[in-house]
Design a protein around this motif. Structure first.
Motif, PDB file in Angstrom:
ATOM      1  N   UNK A 160      50.452  38.457  38.346  1.00 16.59           N
ATOM      2  CA  UNK A 160      49.427  37.985  37.414  1.00 16.59           C
ATOM      3  C   UNK A 160      48.040  38.128  38.003  1.00 16.59           C
ATOM      4  N   UNK A 161      47.043  38.454  37.138  1.00 19.67           N
ATOM      5  CA  UNK A 161      45.679  38.674  37.606  1.00 19.67           C
ATOM      6  C   UNK A 161      45.107  37.424  38.259  1.00 19.67           C
ATOM      7  N   UNK A 162      45.491  36.247  37.744  1.00 17.23           N
ATOM      8  CA  UNK A 162      44.929  35.020  38.283  1.00 17.23           C
ATOM      9  C   UNK A 162      45.464  34.689  39.673  1.00 17.23           C
ATOM     10  N   UNK A 163      46.510  35.381  40.107  1.00 16.53           N
ATOM     11  CA  UNK A 163      47.118  35.090  41.399  1.00 16.53           C
ATOM     12  C   UNK A 163      46.771  36.128  42.456  1.00 16.53           C
ATOM     13  N   UNK A 164      45.918  37.102  42.117  1.00 16.86           N
ATOM     14  CA  UNK A 164      45.556  38.112  43.111  1.00 16.86           C
ATOM     15  C   UNK A 164      44.765  37.466  44.240  1.00 16.86           C
ATOM     16  N   UNK A 165      45.007  37.875  45.492  1.00 20.12           N
ATOM     17  CA  UNK A 165      44.274  37.291  46.622  1.00 20.12           C
ATOM     18  C   UNK A 165      42.808  37.686  46.569  1.00 20.12           C
ATOM     19  N   UNK A 166      41.937  36.712  46.390  1.00 16.00           N
ATOM     20  CA  UNK A 166      40.506  36.959  46.223  1.00 16.00           C
ATOM     21  C   UNK A 166      39.780  36.727  47.546  1.00 16.00           C
ATOM     22  N   UNK A 167      38.883  37.641  47.893  1.00 12.33           N
ATOM     23  CA  UNK A 167      38.186  37.558  49.172  1.00 12.33           C
ATOM     24  C   UNK A 167      37.309  36.318  49.266  1.00 12.33           C
ATOM     25  N   UNK A 168      36.602  35.966  48.184  1.00  8.58           N
ATOM     26  CA  UNK A 168      35.731  34.788  48.211  1.00  8.58           C
ATOM     27  C   UNK A 168      36.533  33.498  48.272  1.00  8.58           C
TER      28      UNK A 168
END
Length: 277
Positions: A160-168
């Motif tokens: 899911x897009x909401x679970x992608x590891x985000x750098x910030x």
């Protein structure tokens, strides 16, 4: 004077591009019966104007290179009527100095380019490498990057897009980032300035606005630095880490933009004698 001349040249190129593609369209391909002999090859200006819901006079001025502005809606309709290829459509929008909403929507949703295997790109690199989208979600990364970024790229992920590891999110909401990144305060401050420059006017649009509000609510550091409106370009340079098992590591960061997808970045950490094996 030089900027004005450049603007005139861009308008001339836009008008010429539209005229040439208009003249290549067969009237029957857009539902116009070809009765009798036509003096002009392809579509007449009046016909293209009608199909794009603009006035013939306006289209004439546009093709003549006059300094008038075409909306993204009209440009999109022109691209559709003239059956432009994706590359031709992108060129049309660049000539008009406008952002293509079709590409914007793809960027916001984090849709991977169908013709590029992002995983294959990073897997072919033998140093830590990862690819970010417009929200700075990591879409693909290799094993060296997974081994280096503990607390970020080594975590279980969902499709899911909401679970992608985000750098910030990693930098400001993950405690391990403070120890992994040697000069965390300086790097985090600069990262916010780079992100502000990167997202530009889209910072007030979803999904970026929601992500920013969450970070401001959850991190006082992010809120303070975001409120400073500091802006810098994303550059490379030395990056130092204090790895929990490998100790002190130093890399030279290089960031490249992917020409096939606007807003996507390939980040590589070039190393000398460092080993993450």
């Amino acid at each position: 004077m030089q900027q004005h001349a450049r603007g005139d040249a861009m308008h001339n190129k836009l008008g010429e591009f539209i005229r040439l593609h208009r003249e290549r369209i067969k009237p029957e391909d857009v539902g116009i019966p070809a009765h009798g002999r036509r003096r002009t090859p392809g579509l007449r200006r009046e016909e293209l104007a009608q199909l794009c819901a603009v006035s013939p006079t306006w289209l004439t001025w546009l093709e003549q290179g006059r300094p008038i502005s075409a909306s993204v809606k009209v440009l999109g309709k022109m691209a559709e009527v003239m059956s432009l290829t994706p590359s031709e459509r992108a060129y049309l929008f660049r000539l008009a100095d406008k952002l293509d909403p079709m590409l914007e929507n793809q960027m916001d949703q984090g849709i991977a380019c169908q013709t590029v295997d992002l995983e294959a790109i990073v897997d072919a690199i033998n140093v830590p490498a990862y690819i970010l989208n417009g929200q700075w979600d990591a879409l693909a990364w290799n094993r060296p990057a997974q081994d280096l970024f503990v607390g970020w790229l080594d975590q279980p992920t969902s499709s899911g897009a909401e679970m992608r590891p985000n750098l910030l999110n990693f930098m400001f909401l993950e405690p391990r980032a403070h120890t992994l990144i040697t000069d965390w305060s300086d790097r985090a401050n600069r990262l916010v300035a780079e992100f502000r420059a990167d997202c530009g006017k889209h910072a007030d649009e979803e999904p970026l606005s929601g992500m920013i509000e969450t970070l401001k609510r959850e991190s006082n550091d992010f809120k303070r630095w975001w409120s400073s409106h500091h802006v810098v370009g994303r550059t490379g340079g030395a990056r130092q880490f204090s790895h929990p098992t490998k100790g002190k590591l130093t890399f030279e960061q290089v960031t490249l933009s992917l020409s096939t997808r606007r807003g996507f970045k390939l980040v590589m950490l070039l190393n000398g004698n460092n080993s993450l094996k």
